[in-house]
Design an enzyme around this catalytic site. Structure first.
Site, PDB file in Angstrom:
ATOM      1  N   GLU A  15     -64.631  50.564 -29.631  1.00 27.71           N
ATOM      2  CA  GLU A  15     -63.884  51.132 -28.505  1.00 27.71           C
ATOM      3  C   GLU A  15     -62.417  50.690 -28.529  1.00 27.71           C
ATOM      4  O   GLU A  15     -61.754  50.678 -27.495  1.00 27.71           O
ATOM      5  CB  GLU A  15     -64.564  50.739 -27.199  1.00 27.71           C
ATOM      6  CG  GLU A  15     -65.993  51.276 -27.088  1.00 27.71           C
ATOM      7  CD  GLU A  15     -66.666  50.858 -25.802  1.00 27.71           C
ATOM      8  OE1 GLU A  15     -66.404  51.493 -24.770  1.00 27.71           O
ATOM      9  OE2 GLU A  15     -67.453  49.896 -25.833  1.00 27.71           O
ATOM     10  N   SER A 184     -68.949  53.907 -24.357  1.00 23.11           N
ATOM     11  CA  SER A 184     -68.212  55.122 -24.717  1.00 23.11           C
ATOM     12  C   SER A 184     -69.052  56.101 -25.523  1.00 23.11           C
ATOM     13  O   SER A 184     -68.532  56.884 -26.315  1.00 23.11           O
ATOM     14  CB  SER A 184     -66.933  54.776 -25.482  1.00 23.11           C
ATOM     15  OG  SER A 184     -66.047  54.063 -24.669  1.00 23.11           O
ATOM     16  N   SER A 318     -60.545  58.468 -16.502  1.00 31.07           N
ATOM     17  CA  SER A 318     -61.587  57.560 -16.031  1.00 31.07           C
ATOM     18  C   SER A 318     -61.955  57.816 -14.570  1.00 31.07           C
ATOM     19  O   SER A 318     -61.112  58.185 -13.748  1.00 31.07           O
ATOM     20  CB  SER A 318     -61.142  56.107 -16.196  1.00 31.07           C
ATOM     21  OG  SER A 318     -60.960  55.791 -17.548  1.00 31.07           O
TER      22      SER A 318
END
Length: 358
Positions: A15, A184, A318
């Site tokens: 990530e 993720s 997000s």
């Protein structure tokens, strides 16, 4: 006197890029009149580089990257020797996701160094990143979740057929195969038959040696953010409307094919129950600062906790910042400020404890 904020970004993690996106948003939101902001880039080999004080907006994540010839040990030593002055107030913001950032390792280092930092502590981070351990703990506390089982690499190598048959008996098809400690949506695959299951297991084991295999739950994907220390508060429920069968890495961070619906379309009763479960999850994991709790919600509004994220993404896509803006009009910069204040609160409380007998 300004507080020094050291934003850790990158990291030895799959990530890595997501961390840089989160860090750039965090750095840009911090009040430069109040804080000295220092991005600390950690390469995918684990080498640390202090990029110096930031005055201007970060426009490209490449601005946060630096190629160093140092070794890991010497780079960390250089950072520590050159960065912290005991006469100044310092805090670390680990904008790191996944391995070596969200798993308790960086938190342990900062604890030993006696440096305040944003987010969860060692135990909460280590448990929260491990989907199997989290699910085992949630099962003991009657937190609703789907069927799951674990698979270790040595078990797979010893008897693949037995492992497959056990998964088919306990989970069935379709099933989702996931690395136990990655986020993720990296290394995740949906499997509709034995051939797909074997291929997915093979791929997932290229990332780590422990997997979680879960039943498919047909439902909407929703999220709640919890922020606080001793008295945490839950945001409203948010929902992602998606074009894909599940939210893979590209959908989350690259092609923007997710639509946020906040608050999610739910009855008030179910929404409140989900918020209560989110706070219970926070408490069970002994969290501090923040956590994001992810749910599946079926058409008849039964809900299941899918997973938690102890350092959720802070990118422009997000959910965490968006949830708080819709909950109580907290802006992105205000949320970052709140997390820093919570970090100092937790640090000061810990400093008040005795570490030796009188």
């Amino acid at each position: 006197m300004k507080t020094n904020v050291y934003v850790l970004c990158g990291g030895k993690s799959v990530e890595h890029r997501v961390s840089l996106i989160s860090a750039s948003a965090i750095i840009n939101s911090l009040d430069k009149k109040k804080y000295h902001v220092y991005p600390i880039y950690i390469s995918d080999e684990g080498i640390w580089s202090n990029l110096g004080i930031v005055e201007d907006e970060i426009k490209e994540i490449s601005e946060l990257m630096y190629q160093s010839s140092n070794t890991v040990i010497s780079s960390i030593e250089t950072f520590l020797r050159s960065s912290f002055n005991e006469r100044e107030q310092n805090i670390v913001f680990p904008a790191l996701h996944g391995t070596n950032g969200e798993d308790g390792t960086i938190q342990g280092l900062l604890e030993i160094l006696d440096i305040p930092y944003v987010g969860n502590g060692v135990m909460s981070s280590a448990i929260g990143i491990d989907k199997v351990v989290t699910k085992d703990l949630f099962a003991k506390h009657n937190i609703p979740q789907g069927k799951y089982t674990r698979l270790l690499q040595h078990q797979w190598k010893k008897d693949k057929l037995f492992s497959i048959e056990r998964i088919e008996e306990t989970i069935g098809y379709p099933a989702y195969v996931k690395p136990a400690s990655l986020g993720s949506s990296v290394g995740i695959n949906r499997c509709a038959n034995r051939e797909e299951l074997e291929a997915a297991i093979h791929e997932a084991f290229s990332f780590e040696d422990k997997l979680v295999i879960e039943e498919e739950i047909i439902g909407r994907e929703m999220q709640i953010s919890v922020v606080g220390n001793e008295f945490p508060k839950a945001s409203v429920v948010g929902e992602f409307i998606q074009e894909r069968q599940f939210m893979d890495y590209a959908a989350k961070y690259t092609d923007g094919k997710l639509i946020q619906v906040i608050p999610a379309k739910l009855t008030e009763k179910v929404s409140e129950l989900m918020r209560e479960v989110a706070i219970k999850s926070f408490d069970v994991l002994n969290c501090s600062g923040l956590v994001r709790v992810d749910y599946f919600v079926t058409d008849d509004e039964r809900f299941y906790v899918n997973e938690v994220n102890t350092m959720p993404g802070f990118t422009k896509l997000s959910m965490t910042p968006a949830l708080w803006e819709k909950t109580d009009q907290t802006t992105y910069p205000e949320l970052i400020e709140k997390l820093i204040n919570l970090a100092f609160e937790r640090y000061n409380k810990r400093k008040s404890f005795l570490y030796k007998r009188k």
